[in-house]
Design an enzyme around this catalytic site. Structure first.
Site, PDB file in Angstrom:
ATOM      1  N   HIS A   1      27.369  48.507   1.904  1.00 40.84           N
ATOM      2  CA  HIS A   1      26.639  49.730   1.550  1.00 40.84           C
ATOM      3  C   HIS A   1      26.386  50.664   2.738  1.00 40.84           C
ATOM      4  O   HIS A   1      25.733  51.688   2.577  1.00 40.84           O
ATOM      5  CB  HIS A   1      25.293  49.370   0.921  1.00 40.84           C
ATOM      6  CG  HIS A   1      24.301  48.842   1.921  1.00 40.84           C
ATOM      7  ND1 HIS A   1      24.374  47.582   2.432  1.00 40.84           N
ATOM      8  CD2 HIS A   1      23.250  49.435   2.518  1.00 40.84           C
ATOM      9  CE1 HIS A   1      23.390  47.402   3.295  1.00 40.84           C
ATOM     10  NE2 HIS A   1      22.689  48.513   3.379  1.00 40.84           N
TER      11      HIS A   1
HETATM   12  C1  UD1 Z   1      18.468  51.765   2.763  1.00 42.09           C
HETATM   13  C2  UD1 Z   1      18.257  51.700   4.283  1.00 42.09           C
HETATM   14  C3  UD1 Z   1      19.211  50.692   4.889  1.00 42.09           C
HETATM   15  C4  UD1 Z   1      19.103  49.347   4.191  1.00 42.09           C
HETATM   16  C5  UD1 Z   1      19.292  49.529   2.696  1.00 42.09           C
HETATM   17  C6  UD1 Z   1      19.144  48.238   1.954  1.00 42.09           C
HETATM   18  C7  UD1 Z   1      17.584  53.746   5.493  1.00 42.09           C
HETATM   19  C8  UD1 Z   1      18.071  54.842   6.343  1.00 42.09           C
HETATM   20  N1  UD1 Z   1      18.536  52.986   4.927  1.00 42.09           N
HETATM   21  O1  UD1 Z   1      19.779  52.247   2.541  1.00 42.09           O
HETATM   22  O2  UD1 Z   1      18.892  50.506   6.262  1.00 42.09           O
HETATM   23  O3  UD1 Z   1      20.092  48.482   4.696  1.00 42.09           O
HETATM   24  O4  UD1 Z   1      18.309  50.467   2.222  1.00 42.09           O
HETATM   25  O5  UD1 Z   1      19.532  48.384   0.624  1.00 42.09           O
HETATM   26  O6  UD1 Z   1      16.395  53.581   5.333  1.00 42.09           O
HETATM   27  N2  UD1 Z   1      19.257  54.136  -5.117  1.00 42.09           N
HETATM   28  C9  UD1 Z   1      19.038  53.643  -6.377  1.00 42.09           C
HETATM   29  N3  UD1 Z   1      17.923  52.880  -6.577  1.00 42.09           N
HETATM   30  C10 UD1 Z   1      17.033  52.613  -5.593  1.00 42.09           C
HETATM   31  C11 UD1 Z   1      17.264  53.143  -4.312  1.00 42.09           C
HETATM   32  C12 UD1 Z   1      18.391  53.885  -4.092  1.00 42.09           C
HETATM   33  O7  UD1 Z   1      19.799  53.850  -7.305  1.00 42.09           O
HETATM   34  O8  UD1 Z   1      16.049  51.900  -5.850  1.00 42.09           O
HETATM   35  C13 UD1 Z   1      20.482  54.933  -4.878  1.00 42.09           C
HETATM   36  C14 UD1 Z   1      20.228  56.412  -4.829  1.00 42.09           C
HETATM   37  O9  UD1 Z   1      21.335  57.039  -5.371  1.00 42.09           O
HETATM   38  C15 UD1 Z   1      20.178  56.693  -3.341  1.00 42.09           C
HETATM   39  C16 UD1 Z   1      21.157  55.674  -2.769  1.00 42.09           C
HETATM   40  O10 UD1 Z   1      21.035  54.544  -3.618  1.00 42.09           O
HETATM   41  O11 UD1 Z   1      20.508  58.002  -3.059  1.00 42.09           O
HETATM   42  C17 UD1 Z   1      20.861  55.301  -1.354  1.00 42.09           C
HETATM   43  O12 UD1 Z   1      19.504  54.853  -1.216  1.00 42.09           O
HETATM   44  P1  UD1 Z   1      18.709  55.043   0.175  1.00 42.09           P
HETATM   45  O13 UD1 Z   1      17.363  54.432   0.052  1.00 42.09           O
HETATM   46  O14 UD1 Z   1      18.797  56.458   0.610  1.00 42.09           O
HETATM   47  O15 UD1 Z   1      19.548  54.272   1.208  1.00 42.09           O
HETATM   48  P2  UD1 Z   1      20.207  52.828   1.137  1.00 42.09           P
HETATM   49  O16 UD1 Z   1      21.680  53.018   1.168  1.00 42.09           O
HETATM   50  O17 UD1 Z   1      19.615  52.021   0.019  1.00 42.09           O
END
Ligand code: UD1
Length: 371
Positions: free
Chosen positions: A205
């Site tokens: 991811h």
């Molecule tokens: C975040 C952390 C990363 C960690 C990861 C674990 C930062 C910069 N990144 O990355 O260090 O390794 O979490 O998973 O803090 N989304 C959902 N449901 C959720 C959350 C997110 O569908 O509950 C989707 C959304 O489309 C979102 C994307 O996932 O835009 C990315 O989520 P985000 O929290 O921005 O970053 P992660 O890639 O999860």
């Protein structure tokens, strides 16, 4: 002593759970749980809170997804009034997600001391948002709890007073060791339809691997090469690849029209995010784990499962020096070479880095409150 423990994203829950449990054993400590809401889907958040005994958070800031600036700013805006109302003696943050830095910065500006668990890890890659979060959180924390010796060296090199640094071990491993004996490994393998040692478990991811059509295409091509080579090996058609897919990766597969490339791999199963005990069980019996996660490099080290990390660097070098981790980037040849070796060769001996013994949370609470 009122303490606010902050959780935000999937990897935070297993790090905070043993600390919160340890705090509850001390009547003089009043722990509160604040969830920033950075992760909100059940598969990334709610299931973990229940299963790890964290319970419902006292406060959920519900910040949700957003750009780095938006997410960081929203946590700060919404956490500040909570600090005003609760007047805690300490804020405890873990790991390196955006909420870690945002909560720490909000607290320190209000003169509330901060404890950072998993301090000092450095990939030396400032293109990673987590590296920026780690460096800045460490600079403003009063207590820095480290998991491995490299962290102490990194903090010393950044001029941080060694008096603030405490080598305590790894609270995520506390949780792993506490859960391990209760796992139903044969039952889990049967439910997912895989045979011990004959499958690879994948998690990918990182923005660097999945956020552009080129990098995600290269990632898939490397996985395809591994898949084809493993199926041509002695494992044959028994070989499977399980890929619980993070929403970021899932969204990008669709956006870049790469879903059919993934679907074309017979034996590759795209799964929704899976519950923690299932993931631990599947990890412990996998022939190979392929990942770009931080924590999984550590968990596979303790479980003695070969781990190929699709990154050019790691902030957790002990997993290479003492553990089962190998960096392969997106190099298909390296992935195939090391992957076949892991799948068809002898299993490595599980390493247990110093102080990864299930008692890190106790040490943290002792440093903070004595006793
Ligand atoms: C975040 C952390 C990363 C960690 C990861 C674990 C930062 C910069 N990144 O990355 O260090 O390794 O979490 O998973 O803090 N989304 C959902 N449901 C959720 C959350 C997110 O569908 O509950 C989707 C959304 O489309 C979102 C994307 O996932 O835009 C990315 O989520 P985000 O929290 O921005 O970053 P992660 O890639 O999860």
């Amino acid at each position: 002593m009122k303490i606010i423990n902050v959780v935000a994203a999937r990897p935070n829950f297993m790090k905070v759970a043993p600390i919160a449990a340890e705090m509850k054993k001390h009547p003089e400590i009043e722990p509160r749980l604040v969830h920033t809401g950075q992760h909100y889907s059940a598969g990334l958040s709610g299931d973990f809170l229940d299963r790890l005994g964290l319970g419902e958070p006292d406060v959920n800031l519900e910040v949700g997804s957003g750009s780095h600036a938006v997410q960081t700013a929203e946590v700060m805006k919404r956490f500040e009034p909570v600090l005003g109302a609760e007047q805690p003696d300490l804020v405890l943050v873990v790991g390196d997600v955006n909420s870690t830095l945002a909560a720490a910065l909000t607290a320190v500006k209000l003169h509330v001391p901060v404890a950072h668990v998993e301090a000092g890890l450095r990939s030396f890659d400032r293109a990673m948002p987590e590296e920026i979060n780690r460096i800045l959180t460490d600079q403003i924390s009063t207590y820095l709890f480290t998991t491995e010796p490299s962290a102490e060296r990194n903090l010393a090199a950044e001029g941080i007073d060694p008096e603030r640094v405490h080598f305590v071990g790894n609270t995520m491993i506390d949780t792993l060791l506490a859960q391990r004996d209760g796992l139903d490994v044969p039952g889990t393998l049967a439910r997912y339809g895989v045979e011990r040692g004959a499958y690879a478990l994948l998690t990918l991811h990182r923005p660097s691997n999945v956020d552009t059509p080129e990098s995600l295409g290269e990632t898939l091509a490397a996985l395809r090469a591994l898949h084809d080579a493993a199926r041509a090996s002695s494992l044959g058609a028994a070989f499977r690849m399980l890929f619980p897919i993070h929403p970021r990766t899932k969204n990008n597969l669709r956006a870049f029209d790469l879903e059919s490339a993934a679907a074309g791999m017979v034996g590759l199963e795209l799964l929704p995010p899976i519950p923690y005990p299932d993931f631990l069980a599947l990890m412990s019996a996998a022939g190979l784990v392929v990942t770009d996660s931080g924590g999984i490099q550590e968990e596979t080290t303790v479980l003695g499962v070969p781990c190929l990390t699709m990154r050019e660097n790691t902030e957790r070098p002990i997993t290479i020096d003492e553990g089962t981790n190998t960096l392969v980037g997106r190099d298909a040849d390296l992935l195939v070479w090391h992957g076949l070796d892991a799948l068809t060769g002898d299993r490595p001996t599980p390493a247990r880095p110093h102080l990864w013994d299930g008692h890190a949370a106790e040490r943290i609470v002792r440093v903070l409150f004595g006793g």
